[in-house]
Write an enzyme that holds these catalytic residues in place. Structure first.
Site, PDB file in Angstrom:
ATOM      1  N   CYS A 133       0.809  -1.223   0.000  1.00 26.13           N
ATOM      2  CA  CYS A 133       0.000   0.000   0.000  1.00 26.13           C
ATOM      3  C   CYS A 133       0.843   1.274   0.000  1.00 26.13           C
ATOM      4  O   CYS A 133       0.664   2.141  -0.854  1.00 26.13           O
ATOM      5  CB  CYS A 133      -0.999  -0.003   1.149  1.00 26.13           C
ATOM      6  SG  CYS A 133      -0.302   0.116   2.809  1.00 26.13           S
ATOM      7  N   HIS A 190      -3.011   1.235   6.744  1.00 26.67           N
ATOM      8  CA  HIS A 190      -3.206   1.157   5.295  1.00 26.67           C
ATOM      9  C   HIS A 190      -3.296   2.574   4.748  1.00 26.67           C
ATOM     10  O   HIS A 190      -3.713   3.498   5.441  1.00 26.67           O
ATOM     11  CB  HIS A 190      -4.480   0.385   4.978  1.00 26.67           C
ATOM     12  CG  HIS A 190      -4.685   0.102   3.527  1.00 26.67           C
ATOM     13  ND1 HIS A 190      -3.817  -0.659   2.777  1.00 26.67           N
ATOM     14  CD2 HIS A 190      -5.671   0.499   2.669  1.00 26.67           C
ATOM     15  CE1 HIS A 190      -4.262  -0.724   1.522  1.00 26.67           C
ATOM     16  NE2 HIS A 190      -5.382  -0.027   1.434  1.00 26.67           N
ATOM     17  N   HIS A 213      -5.511   1.736  -4.546  1.00 29.44           N
ATOM     18  CA  HIS A 213      -4.675   1.168  -3.501  1.00 29.44           C
ATOM     19  C   HIS A 213      -4.256  -0.248  -3.843  1.00 29.44           C
ATOM     20  O   HIS A 213      -4.787  -0.874  -4.756  1.00 29.44           O
ATOM     21  CB  HIS A 213      -5.380   1.233  -2.142  1.00 29.44           C
ATOM     22  CG  HIS A 213      -6.569   0.329  -1.998  1.00 29.44           C
ATOM     23  ND1 HIS A 213      -6.819  -0.368  -0.849  1.00 29.44           N
ATOM     24  CD2 HIS A 213      -7.588   0.016  -2.837  1.00 29.44           C
ATOM     25  CE1 HIS A 213      -7.937  -1.076  -0.980  1.00 29.44           C
ATOM     26  NE2 HIS A 213      -8.416  -0.848  -2.186  1.00 29.44           N
TER      27      HIS A 213
END
Length: 137
Positions: A51, A101, A113
């Site tokens: 990420c 994240h 993402h």
């Protein structure tokens, strides 16, 4: 009833608080160009990403280097409210005391993402209200 709208109001520039990052539009395009790239923990591109590796890669290509981890990216960018977000802003998902994240806001409540092992870079609707936003000026 007649509605009168000022031409100035229609074309007024966004306020500084709502102006997109000069790097944001480019970063969104770079992330979108990586659609389908596999998630690999610790990867920073150009073919595999985790990420924060995707956000690092996209913003570096846009001309704005970011730190490596989601936590460091959050700490080194301008925190903004949900109402101030624009495409190209960073979206952080807290997990306990850290940012677990991160993705790049694409508009319309969606982010680019690299979700998790076994998945690929994709455009996805933000699935929770428990997020933080920041801007990489």
């Amino acid at each position: 009833m007649i509605l009168v709208i000022s031409v100035t109001a229609l074309f007024a520039p966004a306020s500084p608080a709502q102006a997109a990052s000069p790097y944001g539009t480019k970063a969104v395009a770079v992330a979108a160009s990586k659609k389908g790239a596999p998630y690999v923990y610790g990867a920073t591109g150009p073919r595999e990403f985790d990420c924060s590796g995707l956000t690092l890669y996209a913003f570096r290509k846009a001309g704005r280097p970011l730190p490596r981890t989601a936590d460091a990216q959050y700490e080194n960018t301008q925190h903004i409210s949900r109402s101030q977000r624009t495409p190209g802003d960073l979206v952080f998902f807290p997990n306990g005391g850290t940012m677990g994240h991160v993705g790049i806001y694409a508009g319309q409540d969606k982010i680019w993402h690299a979700p998790k092992p076994g998945t690929r870079v994709r455009l996805e609707r933000i699935w929770t209200d428990s997020v933080h936003y920041s801007r990489a000026n």
